[in-house]
Structures are given as C-alpha cells and as structure tokens.
Design a protein around this motif. Structure first.
Motif, PDB file in Angstrom:
ATOM      1  N   LEU A 185       0.812  -1.212   0.000  1.00 56.33           N
ATOM      2  CA  LEU A 185       0.000   0.000   0.000  1.00 56.33           C
ATOM      3  C   LEU A 185       0.854   1.274   0.000  1.00 56.33           C
ATOM      4  O   LEU A 185       0.311   2.378  -0.079  1.00 56.33           O
ATOM      5  CB  LEU A 185      -0.932   0.015   1.218  1.00 56.33           C
ATOM      6  CG  LEU A 185      -1.988  -1.090   1.267  1.00 56.33           C
ATOM      7  CD1 LEU A 185      -2.793  -1.000   2.566  1.00 56.33           C
ATOM      8  CD2 LEU A 185      -2.926  -1.004   0.063  1.00 56.33           C
ATOM      9  N   GLY A 186       2.165   1.119   0.110  1.00 57.94           N
ATOM     10  CA  GLY A 186       3.032   2.290   0.144  1.00 57.94           C
ATOM     11  C   GLY A 186       2.977   3.039   1.460  1.00 57.94           C
ATOM     12  O   GLY A 186       3.134   4.270   1.491  1.00 57.94           O
ATOM     13  N   ILE A 187       2.771   2.317   2.569  1.00 52.93           N
ATOM     14  CA  ILE A 187       2.681   2.930   3.897  1.00 52.93           C
ATOM     15  C   ILE A 187       3.950   2.581   4.679  1.00 52.93           C
ATOM     16  O   ILE A 187       4.240   1.396   4.891  1.00 52.93           O
ATOM     17  CB  ILE A 187       1.450   2.422   4.664  1.00 52.93           C
ATOM     18  CG1 ILE A 187       0.168   2.738   3.888  1.00 52.93           C
ATOM     19  CG2 ILE A 187       1.388   3.040   6.055  1.00 52.93           C
ATOM     20  CD1 ILE A 187      -1.088   2.167   4.534  1.00 52.93           C
ATOM     21  N   PRO A 188       4.710   3.576   5.137  1.00 54.36           N
ATOM     22  CA  PRO A 188       5.907   3.287   5.928  1.00 54.36           C
ATOM     23  C   PRO A 188       5.567   2.520   7.205  1.00 54.36           C
ATOM     24  O   PRO A 188       4.461   2.619   7.745  1.00 54.36           O
ATOM     25  CB  PRO A 188       6.460   4.682   6.246  1.00 54.36           C
ATOM     26  CG  PRO A 188       5.905   5.561   5.167  1.00 54.36           C
ATOM     27  CD  PRO A 188       4.546   5.008   4.850  1.00 54.36           C
ATOM     28  N   HIS A 241     -11.931  14.451  -0.069  1.00 54.82           N
ATOM     29  CA  HIS A 241     -11.377  15.701  -0.610  1.00 54.82           C
ATOM     30  C   HIS A 241     -11.892  16.901   0.180  1.00 54.82           C
ATOM     31  O   HIS A 241     -11.131  17.842   0.468  1.00 54.82           O
ATOM     32  CB  HIS A 241     -11.744  15.837  -2.089  1.00 54.82           C
ATOM     33  CG  HIS A 241     -10.825  15.098  -3.011  1.00 54.82           C
ATOM     34  ND1 HIS A 241      -9.523  15.507  -3.254  1.00 54.82           N
ATOM     35  CD2 HIS A 241     -11.014  13.975  -3.746  1.00 54.82           C
ATOM     36  CE1 HIS A 241      -8.946  14.676  -4.091  1.00 54.82           C
ATOM     37  NE2 HIS A 241      -9.825  13.725  -4.420  1.00 54.82           N
ATOM     38  N   ARG A 242     -13.158  16.864   0.527  1.00 51.41           N
ATOM     39  CA  ARG A 242     -13.735  17.991   1.267  1.00 51.41           C
ATOM     40  C   ARG A 242     -13.057  18.180   2.622  1.00 51.41           C
ATOM     41  O   ARG A 242     -12.893  19.312   3.096  1.00 51.41           O
ATOM     42  CB  ARG A 242     -15.235  17.772   1.450  1.00 51.41           C
ATOM     43  CG  ARG A 242     -15.950  18.999   2.020  1.00 51.41           C
ATOM     44  CD  ARG A 242     -17.444  18.868   1.961  1.00 51.41           C
ATOM     45  NE  ARG A 242     -17.958  17.950   2.979  1.00 51.41           N
ATOM     46  CZ  ARG A 242     -18.610  16.839   2.737  1.00 51.41           C
ATOM     47  NH1 ARG A 242     -18.819  16.453   1.490  1.00 51.41           N
ATOM     48  NH2 ARG A 242     -19.052  16.082   3.712  1.00 51.41           N
ATOM     49  N   HIS A 243     -12.666  17.076   3.242  1.00 50.84           N
ATOM     50  CA  HIS A 243     -12.012  17.165   4.553  1.00 50.84           C
ATOM     51  C   HIS A 243     -10.493  17.232   4.434  1.00 50.84           C
ATOM     52  O   HIS A 243      -9.798  17.292   5.458  1.00 50.84           O
ATOM     53  CB  HIS A 243     -12.402  15.957   5.408  1.00 50.84           C
ATOM     54  CG  HIS A 243     -13.825  15.984   5.892  1.00 50.84           C
ATOM     55  ND1 HIS A 243     -14.281  16.896   6.813  1.00 50.84           N
ATOM     56  CD2 HIS A 243     -14.894  15.216   5.551  1.00 50.84           C
ATOM     57  CE1 HIS A 243     -15.564  16.677   7.059  1.00 50.84           C
ATOM     58  NE2 HIS A 243     -15.975  15.672   6.291  1.00 50.84           N
ATOM     59  N   GLY A 244      -9.971  17.210   3.219  1.00 52.04           N
ATOM     60  CA  GLY A 244      -8.538  17.352   3.023  1.00 52.04           C
ATOM     61  C   GLY A 244      -7.726  16.123   3.363  1.00 52.04           C
ATOM     62  O   GLY A 244      -6.533  16.233   3.691  1.00 52.04           O
ATOM     63  N   VAL A 245      -8.337  14.920   3.279  1.00 53.29           N
ATOM     64  CA  VAL A 245      -7.620  13.706   3.650  1.00 53.29           C
ATOM     65  C   VAL A 245      -7.561  12.696   2.501  1.00 53.29           C
ATOM     66  O   VAL A 245      -7.168  11.540   2.717  1.00 53.29           O
ATOM     67  CB  VAL A 245      -8.268  13.042   4.895  1.00 53.29           C
ATOM     68  CG1 VAL A 245      -8.168  13.952   6.105  1.00 53.29           C
ATOM     69  CG2 VAL A 245      -9.724  12.655   4.609  1.00 53.29           C
ATOM     70  N   ALA A 246      -7.907  13.108   1.302  1.00 51.83           N
ATOM     71  CA  ALA A 246      -7.947  12.167   0.175  1.00 51.83           C
ATOM     72  C   ALA A 246      -6.587  11.528  -0.080  1.00 51.83           C
ATOM     73  O   ALA A 246      -6.498  10.344  -0.430  1.00 51.83           O
ATOM     74  CB  ALA A 246      -8.447  12.868  -1.083  1.00 51.83           C
ATOM     75  N   GLY A 247      -5.517  12.281   0.104  1.00 51.45           N
ATOM     76  CA  GLY A 247      -4.190  11.748  -0.144  1.00 51.45           C
ATOM     77  C   GLY A 247      -3.733  10.731   0.884  1.00 51.45           C
ATOM     78  O   GLY A 247      -2.755  10.009   0.662  1.00 51.45           O
ATOM     79  N   ALA A 248      -4.425  10.669   2.020  1.00 54.37           N
ATOM     80  CA  ALA A 248      -4.055   9.729   3.095  1.00 54.37           C
ATOM     81  C   ALA A 248      -5.043   8.575   3.208  1.00 54.37           C
ATOM     82  O   ALA A 248      -4.965   7.787   4.149  1.00 54.37           O
ATOM     83  CB  ALA A 248      -3.979  10.469   4.426  1.00 54.37           C
ATOM     84  N   LEU A 249      -5.959   8.482   2.236  1.00 54.64           N
ATOM     85  CA  LEU A 249      -6.996   7.451   2.270  1.00 54.64           C
ATOM     86  C   LEU A 249      -6.645   6.315   1.315  1.00 54.64           C
ATOM     87  O   LEU A 249      -6.334   6.556   0.139  1.00 54.64           O
ATOM     88  CB  LEU A 249      -8.347   8.058   1.882  1.00 54.64           C
ATOM     89  CG  LEU A 249      -9.511   7.080   1.692  1.00 54.64           C
ATOM     90  CD1 LEU A 249      -9.864   6.403   3.015  1.00 54.64           C
ATOM     91  CD2 LEU A 249     -10.727   7.804   1.110  1.00 54.64           C
ATOM     92  N   HIS A 250      -6.744   5.085   1.801  1.00 55.07           N
ATOM     93  CA  HIS A 250      -6.568   3.896   0.974  1.00 55.07           C
ATOM     94  C   HIS A 250      -7.925   3.193   0.905  1.00 55.07           C
ATOM     95  O   HIS A 250      -8.366   2.576   1.882  1.00 55.07           O
ATOM     96  CB  HIS A 250      -5.505   2.969   1.566  1.00 55.07           C
ATOM     97  CG  HIS A 250      -4.165   3.603   1.686  1.00 55.07           C
ATOM     98  ND1 HIS A 250      -3.179   3.482   0.721  1.00 55.07           N
ATOM     99  CD2 HIS A 250      -3.641   4.397   2.664  1.00 55.07           C
ATOM    100  CE1 HIS A 250      -2.105   4.155   1.104  1.00 55.07           C
ATOM    101  NE2 HIS A 250      -2.359   4.723   2.274  1.00 55.07           N
TER     102      HIS A 250
END
Length: 386
Positions: free
Chosen positions: A195-198, A252-261
């Motif tokens: 998933l590309g998660i450290p 996207h509205r909450h600004g977390v789309a880039g951190a969602l899998h």
C-alpha cells in the motif's frame, strides 16, 4: 451475517452434527452442493436473490438466519411439519429500510406469504419513509417471531431492539465468536509495503461497506481531526464496493484524500492481514446488530474505537470498549489517544484479547446445542397473522 452462518455451520460440523446449509448459489451449476439454491447476483449489492426453496430432507431443527424468501420458506416448512425453529436476527430492518429500497419490497412479499392481511395502503406505506413504514415492519417482525421457537439476538443491543416484537417468543443473547487469528506470515510489513505505507506511520482501519448506514462521513471528518495531531496518519477503508466516488468526494472535502486507501472487499481469510497492518480499528456504524469485526480485530490485538454505546460491552467478560460521542472532535480525540497513549493501548488490547479468549467457539457451540435441545415444537400449523 455470512461470517456468522459460516462460523456456526463449521463448529457444528466439526462437533459431528449433520448440517445442510440452504443458501444462494450460482444460477447455472451442473453439480450443486447439498442445500445450494440457484440465485441471481444483485448489481451493486453484496448478496444474491434466490427463489424460496424449503428443505427436502428430514430435520430435527430449522435454524433461520434471514428474513428473506429463503428464511420465510424455512419457517413455513418447519411449521407444516412440526419441526422446532430458531431465528437469529442479524439486520436492523427499520434502519436499513431507509437506505435499501429492496427491504420494503422484500417485507411486502414476506408479509403476504406469512398471511398478514395488508391492504394496498399498507403496502404503499412500506415504500415511504416514516412512522407508517416502521409500523408495518414491526408487524412483520411480530408475525415472524410468533412462529419461532426462540429468537437468538447476537448482542444485548439487538435483544433490547427486538423485545417489543418478540411477544411470548423467548430471546437468548448469543454472540458469534471470533475466529482464531491466522498464523502471522509477516502480514504487517508486506501489506504496508504493497500500500506504500511506511512501517512507522500510524494507521486507522475500517472494515465493511462504505454505505451511508455505516456513517463514513463521521469517520472521514474524525480522521481529519487525527491528522491535525498526527499529520502522517493513514486511513485504510477495506470493503468499499459501492459509493466509492462519494467517499472520495467527502475525503477531498475534509482534506484527507491523499491519506486514504480505499480498498475493495477481500476474502474473509485475508482480512486478518489488514488487522495486523493497522494500529486502531475505527467503527462508526450505529446500525449494526453485532459488529463481528470488533471481536475479530480484538483477536488480532487491535484496539477498537466506536461511537455506538449499545455495542460497547464485549462478549465473554463484560468489559467495555472505548467509545466517544458521535462528533468529529470527540471521536477524533479518542482515535488520537488510542494511537499515541501506550498505557491506554496496552489496557484496551489486553481486555480485548481476554474477552475473545473467554467467549470461545467451544463455549458458543455448547450454548447453541443446549438451546437446540430445549426448543419447543410449533404449537399449531402456520395460521394467518392478524
């Protein structure tokens, strides 16, 4: 429900009981398994539509897990032959009817098959949200339970919810036990790498549908609160088949789309790897009757954070899970604490594992078999419900 049924059938068979599972199967199959019923896959739905087909072989007990056509057929078959019945109630029909239009349709079919004297205006009321729909669904529930020897509630919450419908039908609380964890095959490292998660990044996990009745809006808003304290945190949402675009819009509205899998469903034996890869299970649903994922996560040593106060008690020990008010600020604060406070995490993990060990498959099976032995036979053939 499928996991609960599968667990029950497997435990009974291992103990030497003969079980025929009547369940939907593919529409076209040359050699069918015993009890398999031809069915159609429902587009955008995680289930299949099967025509009612009662058992053919003799049975000592009929255990129904659905109020759909197959379940109704089983109850009618048992009543006609004097076979004891038990019904496990898995779905909050009133809550789900607001999100699934097929539930009122199925309720209309079941009511007519069960002899409810519904008129056109009653059927019309089923299709419209409001008190009249709830009244009709309650009537259907009472009719089903009037012809059931014992009602199994998978949680105290469900027992309370069903008390008004049950009438003289006894209610027994019997939660489904969590399966033992699969052997650790380096799941955490491997899945995070895929998933590309450290390895050192905090991860929240949600398991199940991302449909409105599961409250994903609250989950994403609370995750945004977590990211204010832990900006590297990730959210893995496993099991999202429908509403994926809607979920991404909210993210996207909450600004977390880039951190969602956002992951599609996987076979049940692969869910354990996701429990191991996470740090906290986030559970925002308030419509579940049991929430089996809660015990499953605890079996893997994962702390659980929830908002449903009616499901906080763990089966087995009676200890309670961490719970917060259903607001982004309160729930986000609880998630953050479970990710950062080591002593709190350790206590919650220890209590969860102890409860899973106490409510074992062996204990559940013993209670279920004892219940089967005390089931009363139907007192009368199936009469029309009034």
């Amino acid at each position: 429900m499928a996991t609960s049924v599968g667990t029950t059938v497997a435990l009974l068979r291992v103990a030497g009981h003969r079980v025929v599972l009547h369940c939907p199967g593919p529409l076209f199959r040359r050699r069918r398994r015993p009890g398999e019923v031809p069915s159609l896959a429902m587009p955008t739905r995680p289930y299949r539509l099967a025509l009612p087909r009662p058992p053919h072989a003799p049975a000592d007990v009929v255990h129904v897990h659905t109020t759909g056509p197959l379940g109704v057929a089983g109850l009618r078959w048992a009543a006609a032959r004097g076979v004891p019945t038990v019904l496990t109630w898995h779905t909050d029909l009133v809550a789900y009817a607001a999100h699934y239009p097929e539930i009122p349709i199925g309720a209309a079919y079941a009511g007519l098959r069960l002899g409810l004297r519904w008129r056109a205006r009653d059927l019309w009321a089923l299709g419209r949200p409001g008190p009249e729909r709830q009244t009709r669904l309650a009537e259907l529930g009472r009719c089903l339970l009037a012809h059931t020897g014992v009602l199994i509630a998978p949680s105290a919450k469900t027992a309370t919810m069903m008390a008004a419908m049950a009438g003289r039908t006894p209610i027994v609380v019997l939660p489904t036990p969590a399966a033992a964890p699969h052997a650790d095959a380096d799941d955490r490292r491997r899945l995070r790498a895929r998933l590309g998660i450290p390895t050192d990044v905090p991860v929240l996990l949600a398991v199940g549908r991302a449909t409105p009745e599961k409250n994903p809006e609250l989950l994403l808003a609370a995750f945004a609160q977590v990211r204010r304290t832990l900006p590297a945190a990730r959210l893995v949402l496993l099991g999202a088949r429908r509403h994926r675009f809607a979920i991404r819009r909210v993210a996207h509205r909450h600004g977390v789309a880039g951190a969602l899998h956002l992951l599609r469903p996987v076979p049940h034996d692969r869910v354990g790897a996701h429990y191991r890869a996470a740090d906290v299970l986030a559970f925002t649903s308030t419509t579940d009757t049991q929430g089996l994922v809660l015990s499953e996560a605890e079996a893997y040593g994962l702390p659980v954070a929830m908002v449903d106060t009616a499901l906080v008690e763990r089966p087995g020990t009676g200890t309670t899970r961490p719970v917060a008010e259903p607001t982004p600020a309160a729930y986000g604060a609880l998630l953050t604490r479970l990710l950062t406070e080591r002593e709190l995490r350790a206590t919650v993990i220890q209590d969860g594992r102890a409860a899973v060990a106490a409510w074992s498959g062996e204990r559940y099976l013993a209670e279920l078999v004892k219940l089967y032995a005390t089931l009363p036979p139907p007192s009368t053939p199936w009469p029309p419900c009034t």
